[in-house]
Structures are given as structure tokens and as C-alpha cells.
Design a protein around this motif. Structure first.
Motif, PDB file in Angstrom:
ATOM      1  N   SER A 110      43.451  38.024  47.833  1.00 17.22           N
ATOM      2  CA  SER A 110      42.162  37.906  47.155  1.00 17.22           C
ATOM      3  C   SER A 110      42.083  38.849  45.965  1.00 17.22           C
ATOM      4  O   SER A 110      41.585  38.497  44.897  1.00 17.22           O
ATOM      5  CB  SER A 110      41.019  38.188  48.135  1.00 17.22           C
ATOM      6  OG  SER A 110      41.052  37.255  49.182  1.00 17.22           O
ATOM      7  N   LEU A 134      43.894  37.514  43.081  1.00 15.58           N
ATOM      8  CA  LEU A 134      43.127  36.485  42.379  1.00 15.58           C
ATOM      9  C   LEU A 134      42.159  37.121  41.390  1.00 15.58           C
ATOM     10  O   LEU A 134      41.937  36.619  40.291  1.00 15.58           O
ATOM     11  CB  LEU A 134      42.368  35.623  43.387  1.00 15.58           C
ATOM     12  CG  LEU A 134      43.237  34.702  44.258  1.00 15.58           C
ATOM     13  CD1 LEU A 134      42.366  33.932  45.234  1.00 15.58           C
ATOM     14  CD2 LEU A 134      44.046  33.754  43.402  1.00 15.58           C
ATOM     15  N   ILE A 135      41.556  38.242  41.781  1.00 19.66           N
ATOM     16  CA  ILE A 135      40.644  38.932  40.870  1.00 19.66           C
ATOM     17  C   ILE A 135      41.405  39.417  39.636  1.00 19.66           C
ATOM     18  O   ILE A 135      40.974  39.228  38.490  1.00 19.66           O
ATOM     19  CB  ILE A 135      39.981  40.123  41.578  1.00 19.66           C
ATOM     20  CG1 ILE A 135      39.085  39.621  42.735  1.00 19.66           C
ATOM     21  CG2 ILE A 135      39.155  40.936  40.596  1.00 19.66           C
ATOM     22  CD1 ILE A 135      38.429  40.726  43.513  1.00 19.66           C
ATOM     23  N   SER A 169      36.071  35.406  42.583  1.00 22.39           N
ATOM     24  CA  SER A 169      36.173  36.208  43.797  1.00 22.39           C
ATOM     25  C   SER A 169      34.796  36.782  44.078  1.00 22.39           C
ATOM     26  O   SER A 169      34.091  37.226  43.161  1.00 22.39           O
ATOM     27  CB  SER A 169      37.190  37.338  43.644  1.00 22.39           C
ATOM     28  OG  SER A 169      38.469  36.929  44.035  1.00 22.39           O
ATOM     29  N   GLN A 170      34.423  36.757  45.343  1.00 21.39           N
ATOM     30  CA  GLN A 170      33.068  37.161  45.716  1.00 21.39           C
ATOM     31  C   GLN A 170      33.107  37.973  46.997  1.00 21.39           C
ATOM     32  O   GLN A 170      33.713  37.560  47.997  1.00 21.39           O
ATOM     33  CB  GLN A 170      32.207  35.913  45.910  1.00 21.39           C
ATOM     34  CG  GLN A 170      30.754  36.186  46.281  1.00 21.39           C
ATOM     35  CD  GLN A 170      29.902  34.937  46.133  1.00 21.39           C
ATOM     36  OE1 GLN A 170      29.725  34.408  45.034  1.00 21.39           O
ATOM     37  NE2 GLN A 170      29.383  34.447  47.241  1.00 21.39           N
ATOM     38  N   LEU A 196      35.263  38.538  51.978  1.00 21.40           N
ATOM     39  CA  LEU A 196      35.850  38.420  50.655  1.00 21.40           C
ATOM     40  C   LEU A 196      36.271  36.968  50.478  1.00 21.40           C
ATOM     41  O   LEU A 196      37.112  36.465  51.227  1.00 21.40           O
ATOM     42  CB  LEU A 196      37.049  39.350  50.490  1.00 21.40           C
ATOM     43  CG  LEU A 196      37.709  39.342  49.110  1.00 21.40           C
ATOM     44  CD1 LEU A 196      36.717  39.763  48.031  1.00 21.40           C
ATOM     45  CD2 LEU A 196      38.928  40.253  49.099  1.00 21.40           C
ATOM     46  N   ARG A 197      35.696  36.306  49.509  1.00 20.08           N
ATOM     47  CA  ARG A 197      35.920  34.871  49.274  1.00 20.08           C
ATOM     48  C   ARG A 197      36.483  34.698  47.870  1.00 20.08           C
ATOM     49  O   ARG A 197      35.879  35.146  46.887  1.00 20.08           O
ATOM     50  CB  ARG A 197      34.612  34.108  49.429  1.00 20.08           C
ATOM     51  CG  ARG A 197      34.613  32.686  48.915  1.00 20.08           C
ATOM     52  CD  ARG A 197      33.302  32.006  49.262  1.00 20.08           C
ATOM     53  NE  ARG A 197      33.279  31.627  50.658  1.00 20.08           N
ATOM     54  CZ  ARG A 197      32.167  31.413  51.364  1.00 20.08           C
ATOM     55  NH1 ARG A 197      30.982  31.614  50.794  1.00 20.08           N
ATOM     56  NH2 ARG A 197      32.227  31.035  52.631  1.00 20.08           N
ATOM     57  N   SER A 198      37.644  34.055  47.771  1.00 23.10           N
ATOM     58  CA  SER A 198      38.297  33.860  46.476  1.00 23.10           C
ATOM     59  C   SER A 198      38.741  32.413  46.334  1.00 23.10           C
ATOM     60  O   SER A 198      39.342  31.857  47.261  1.00 23.10           O
ATOM     61  CB  SER A 198      39.506  34.780  46.325  1.00 23.10           C
ATOM     62  OG  SER A 198      39.106  36.140  46.354  1.00 23.10           O
ATOM     63  N   ARG A 234      40.929  27.879  48.378  1.00 20.59           N
ATOM     64  CA  ARG A 234      40.058  29.032  48.587  1.00 20.59           C
ATOM     65  C   ARG A 234      40.510  29.797  49.818  1.00 20.59           C
ATOM     66  O   ARG A 234      40.930  29.197  50.821  1.00 20.59           O
ATOM     67  CB  ARG A 234      38.602  28.587  48.759  1.00 20.59           C
ATOM     68  CG  ARG A 234      37.599  29.727  48.625  1.00 20.59           C
ATOM     69  CD  ARG A 234      36.170  29.238  48.736  1.00 20.59           C
ATOM     70  NE  ARG A 234      35.749  29.074  50.112  1.00 20.59           N
ATOM     71  CZ  ARG A 234      34.917  28.134  50.538  1.00 20.59           C
ATOM     72  NH1 ARG A 234      34.446  27.241  49.683  1.00 20.59           N
ATOM     73  NH2 ARG A 234      34.580  28.052  51.798  1.00 20.59           N
ATOM     74  N   ASP A 285      39.110  32.739  52.525  1.00 15.93           N
ATOM     75  CA  ASP A 285      37.986  33.516  53.050  1.00 15.93           C
ATOM     76  C   ASP A 285      38.504  34.471  54.120  1.00 15.93           C
ATOM     77  O   ASP A 285      39.198  34.043  55.051  1.00 15.93           O
ATOM     78  CB  ASP A 285      36.922  32.605  53.675  1.00 15.93           C
ATOM     79  CG  ASP A 285      36.126  31.835  52.633  1.00 15.93           C
ATOM     80  OD1 ASP A 285      36.403  31.991  51.436  1.00 15.93           O
ATOM     81  OD2 ASP A 285      35.235  31.059  53.036  1.00 15.93           O
ATOM     82  N   ARG A 294      30.044  39.146  42.526  1.00 14.13           N
ATOM     83  CA  ARG A 294      30.892  38.014  42.150  1.00 14.13           C
ATOM     84  C   ARG A 294      31.484  38.202  40.758  1.00 14.13           C
ATOM     85  O   ARG A 294      30.793  38.608  39.824  1.00 14.13           O
ATOM     86  CB  ARG A 294      30.078  36.720  42.192  1.00 14.13           C
ATOM     87  CG  ARG A 294      30.868  35.459  41.798  1.00 14.13           C
ATOM     88  CD  ARG A 294      30.020  34.233  41.994  1.00 14.13           C
ATOM     89  NE  ARG A 294      30.695  33.002  41.583  1.00 14.13           N
ATOM     90  CZ  ARG A 294      30.788  31.918  42.328  1.00 14.13           C
ATOM     91  NH1 ARG A 294      30.262  31.898  43.533  1.00 14.13           N
ATOM     92  NH2 ARG A 294      31.388  30.838  41.875  1.00 14.13           N
TER      93      ARG A 294
END
Length: 475
Positions: free
Chosen positions: A13, A16-17, A84-85, A103-105, A124, A126, A472
Motif C-alpha cells: 500500500s 502505491l502511495i 491510498s486511504q 489502509l485501502r489502496s 485494490r 485492503d 486520502r
């Protein structure tokens, strides 16, 4: 899942950020005119077509013709996007406890292979650390909601004259009201947080073949779904598990039966729409394996209660209407459902269920007020046909909603959604404050409050009131 697996999920994740941040910086140095992005089929009528590269006549032109304009050669395009959130929630109803640290990406790539072929790939991840840090929830709930890898939209688009064909995993949205679902019958949904997440996160794509025909102001949509996606409802003991009885009683559950997901039970449907004199009107028919489960009583009346979630076949007929009235936009949705079954309190009913036809409709007005304030008002109703007095609802279930959104100060935006039953003291209240503190970054905080009887749409979650915050980054 092992600790090393959790660390791997977090690292993925975070990568991804970093990828998104690098992509954003690279994109800032490029000429925006060179980024040709494909658009979803749903917005096809609202977006300009991409420039044609060449015609067949161009292939037979002689070389060295100085009077001809230079040929434009088609170039394949692709573009990365995603977010990413980080989400945290604490349940404030008794017993008070932390209920989410997720953490969701999501990462997607859209591209165009030729003038008439486009594609999309997306996935995605999670990871919810609360299920490693706390033992508040049962083992099966923790296992179900700790870590997941989702395939999102993954498809190919083909355009031929007035026809567009999309093959693969995709969103198919036939209706969209505020806060609740009515004519959006094709979408499966992740209901493990009820309807609280954004709808683009909550919807589960379907593996489908979709053919669209557009001519002037007429549009036809034909879909076939060989292996249906179904709602995710979680496991018993989760905050938003949808089953409830009118009185407290010990209940056990068998594993959900999803055996109907096969070609023999394919979903299929057709939707026709026409724009005439400012009225955008559509009608549809949809046959499907019901994405929403029905809880069958497996036990005999004299035995301890035992239920199993199953999915039966249903047929739905409905339509939508939209009209710009100048000062407001009118929206309406209507759905008749045949074949769905509902729980009853009568112990002699087979499986504890009876079949009820239903009519659902919603009417809404969307206003744009001064200072860019948006106000949405809705009325909705469900009518049970051949009404059985032993179901948990009234013959006519009526409700309404108010949604208000606007800028408060500088980069702060506020919104509030209230959905209330007119049959009883039952409601859901959702205030939210968002701060767009930097480009592509936003911080939000809010609350989700429920009240009502144990078998009500909102009252069954009366013990799941929560406050939350979200950070986010989008790219």
C-alpha cells in the motif's frame, strides 16, 4: 494471516502511495494535451471522441505529395491513476471499541490500443489492522475483514459504428439516488459497512458482456453476466451483519450458500432510454440471481434457531426519469421485483419465509443554491403486494431524506445526510467535514448514527454508532 503477510500488505500500500506521488510529479511536466485518457461507456455521450488517426483512403496516397497535410499516426496511450486511504473508526455505542484501522489502496491503468479498442486494469488492497490489534471480534469476522485483494474493473472496449461492446469485469449502473439504492439493480455491493462507504468503493463489478447502441437521442443497453457477483455481507458478529430478529434469541448460522453462481443461472437484462423534450426516460428488465441474500431457517420450529443465507432467482422491471427544471433537477426511479422472499415471525412458514412482490420507487429534487450549496430532497416508498402481516415491515414503508453540502471556509467543505422513516421513529444521520489541505490530499471526519427497532433498515445497527476520520491521497 501471518504477521509477515500483514507487513507485506502495508508495504504494498505504501508503494502505491509513492507510485502515485511520482506519477503526479511526472504528469506536472507533461503537456496535458498529450494525455489521451479513455472514458467509461457510461459517460460516452458526455465526452468528445478521440481524434481519428487516418482513413483507408490515406493508405493509398502517393508518397511525396507536398500538398497533402502531414498524416497523424495513432499512438497507443495509457495512464495510471489511483488512491491510498487510511481510515479509522471508533464505535461509540456500548460497548465502546475501536472498529476500524484500515489502509485501502487502489491502482488502475487505462489505455487505448487503437482508435476503436480501449482497456482498463485495476485492483485494490485492503488491510485492516484492528483485527490484529484487538480481539473484540470473533475469529471468523477477523479472518473475513482483515486483508483482501480485490479485482476491480478489468475489461476491453470495442467500438464499431454506433455499437460499443465491453467485455470483462465492469460496473453497470442503471440508477443512482442519494444515500440508498433503488434502480441500481445490476450492481453487487460490499455491505460489510452497510451503505456508508462511497458508492464507487461499495459497488462490486460484474463479469459481463455488455453491448450498447446509441443513435441520436436513443440508447439501448444489453447485458449478459455468466457468473454473477453477489453482495458481501460479512460474518455473524460483525458490526453491520444484516440479519436481525424482532426479539432477542440465540441464533446460529451455516456458511452462506453461493452455489447458484454458474452459467445455468446467468444474469441478463436490457435497458432502453430516450431523451425527448428535455426528459431523459429509461425502462429496463433484469433477470438475476438475487445479489441480496435471504436468510432461510434450517431448523425445525422446536429446535434452536439455525439460519443460512441463500440467493434465489428474481425478475425486476423498472425505469428512471430525469428532467432539468431550471432551478432544480428532478430524478425518479421505479422497480417492481418478483420472486424475492422475506422472513416472517410465523413458525409454521416453510423455511421461515414467504414470497412477496414489491414495488420500490423514489422521487428526488436536486437544487443548486447560492454560494455553490447543494440541497437534495427525496421521498421513497416500498409497497408489499399480497401483504402478509407476519413480515417485519408495514404494507407501505415510507421515508424521506435531506442532503446538504457546501463550502464552509477556504478549503473546508461540510455535508450532512439524514434519512428518516415516516412509519416509525427510525433514522440514519451522517454529518461529515472535509479539509482539502493540499493538492490531491484531503482529510475528513464524521459520524454515522442509527436509531430504530431491531428489524428496521437502520435500527438493526443501533449498536453500531461510530465516529471516524479518513486521510486520502489521490493521483
Amino acid at each position: 494471516m501471518t504477521v509477515s503477510g500483514n507487513i507485506t500488505a502495508v508495504l504494498l500500500s505504501l508503494l502505491l502511495i509513492l507510485w502515485g506521488a511520482a506519477s503526479e510529479c511526472g504528469a506536472a511536466d507533461m503537456n496535458s494535451g498529450k494525455n489521451l485518457l479513455p472514458f467509461p461507456l457510461e459517460n460516452r455521450a458526455d465526452t468528445p471522441k478521440m481524434a481519428q488517426a487516418f482513413t483507408f483512403d490515406d493508405l493509398f496516397k502517393e508518397d511525396g505529395s507536398s500538398s497533402d497535410p502531414p498524416q497523424r499516426v495513432f499512438r497507443q496511450t495509457s495512464s495510471w491513476r489511483g488512491f491510498s486511504q487510511l481510515e479509522f473508526a471508533e464505535t461509540i455505542a456500548s460497548p465502546k471499541h475501536a472498529s476500524k484501522l484500515r489502509l485501502r489502496s487502489e491502482l488502475s491503468n487505462l489505455g487505448q490500443l487503437s482508435q476503436n479498442v480501449k482497456w482498463k486494469l485495476s485492483a485494490r488492497i485492503d488491510y485492516d489492522a484492528i483485527y490484529d490489534l484487538s480481539d473484540f471480534y470473533s475469529r471468523q469476522v477477523r479472518r473475513d475483514q482483515r486483508f483482501e485483494l480485490f479485482l476491480r474493473e478489468n475489461y476491453l472496449d470495442f467500438s464499431i459504428a454506433d455499437f460499443d461492446v465491453r467485455v470483462g469485469r465492469q460496473h453497470i449502473v442503471w440508477g443512482e439516488m442519494v444515500g440508498l439504492f433503488f434502480a441500481d439493480v445490476v450492481s453487487a455491493k460490499d455491505m460489510r459497512e452497510f451503505v456508508l462507504p462511497d458508492f464507487d468503493i461499495l459497488r462490486i463489478p460484474q463479469w459481463a458482456v455488455r453491448t450498447e447502441y446509441s443513435k441520436n437521442d436513443f440508447h439501448a443497453d444489453l447485458i449478459w453476466i455468466p457468473f454473477a457477483s453477489l453482495d458481501e455481507i460479512g460474518r455473524p458478529g460483525a458490526d453491520f451483519y444484516p440479519f436481525a430478529l424482532p426479539v432477542a434469541a440465540p441464533v446460529s448460522f451455516l456458511k452462506e450458500d453461493r452455489s447458484g453462481r454458474n452459467v445455468a443461472n446467468s444474469n441478463y437484462g436490457i435497458r432502453l432510454s430516450q431523451l425527448a423534450n428535455g426528459w431523459d426516460v429509461s425502462a429496463f428488465y433484469y433477470h438475476s440471481l438475487d445479489a441480496t441474500p435471504t436468510f432461510h431457517r434450517i431448523s425445525q420450529p422446536w429446535e434452536p434457531l439455525l439460519f443460512q443465507a441463500r440467493h434465489g432467482e428474481i425478475d425486476q422491471v423498472g425505469g428512471t426519469v430525469t428532467k432539468d427544471l431550471g432551478s432544480a433537477v428532478l430524478k425518479g426511479e421505479f422497480v417492481y421485483t418478483h420472486g424475492r422472499r422475506f422472513n416472517v415471525i410465523r413458525s409454521t412458514a416453510a423455511d421461515g419465509l414467504i414470497r412477496q412482490g414489491t414495488i420500490d420507487y423514489a422521487l428526488g429534487l436536486d437544487f443548486t443554491l447560492p454560494l455553490d450549496v447543494r440541497l437534495n430532497l427525496q421521498f421513497f416508498q416500498r409497497a408489499y403486494l399480497n401483504y402478509d402481516r407476519d413480515i417485519f415491515q408495514d404494507r407501505l414503508e415510507n421515508g424521506g431524506s435531506i442532503f446538504l453540502q457546501g463550502d464552509l471556509w477556504r478549503d473546508f467543505q461540510g455535508q450532512v445526510l439524514l434519512i428518516h422513516s415516516f412509519n416509525r421513529d427510525e433514522w440514519m444521520l451522517r454529518p461529515r467535514l472535509t479539509w482539502n489541505f493540499a493538492r490531491n490530499w484531503k482529510l475528513a471526519a464524521g459520524a454515522d448514527i442509527f436509531k430504530g427497532p431491531p428489524t428496521g433498515l437502520f435500527g438493526r445497527f443501533d449498536s453500531s454508532d461510530r465516529v471516524y476520520t479518513e486521510l486520502r491521497f489521490s493521483f
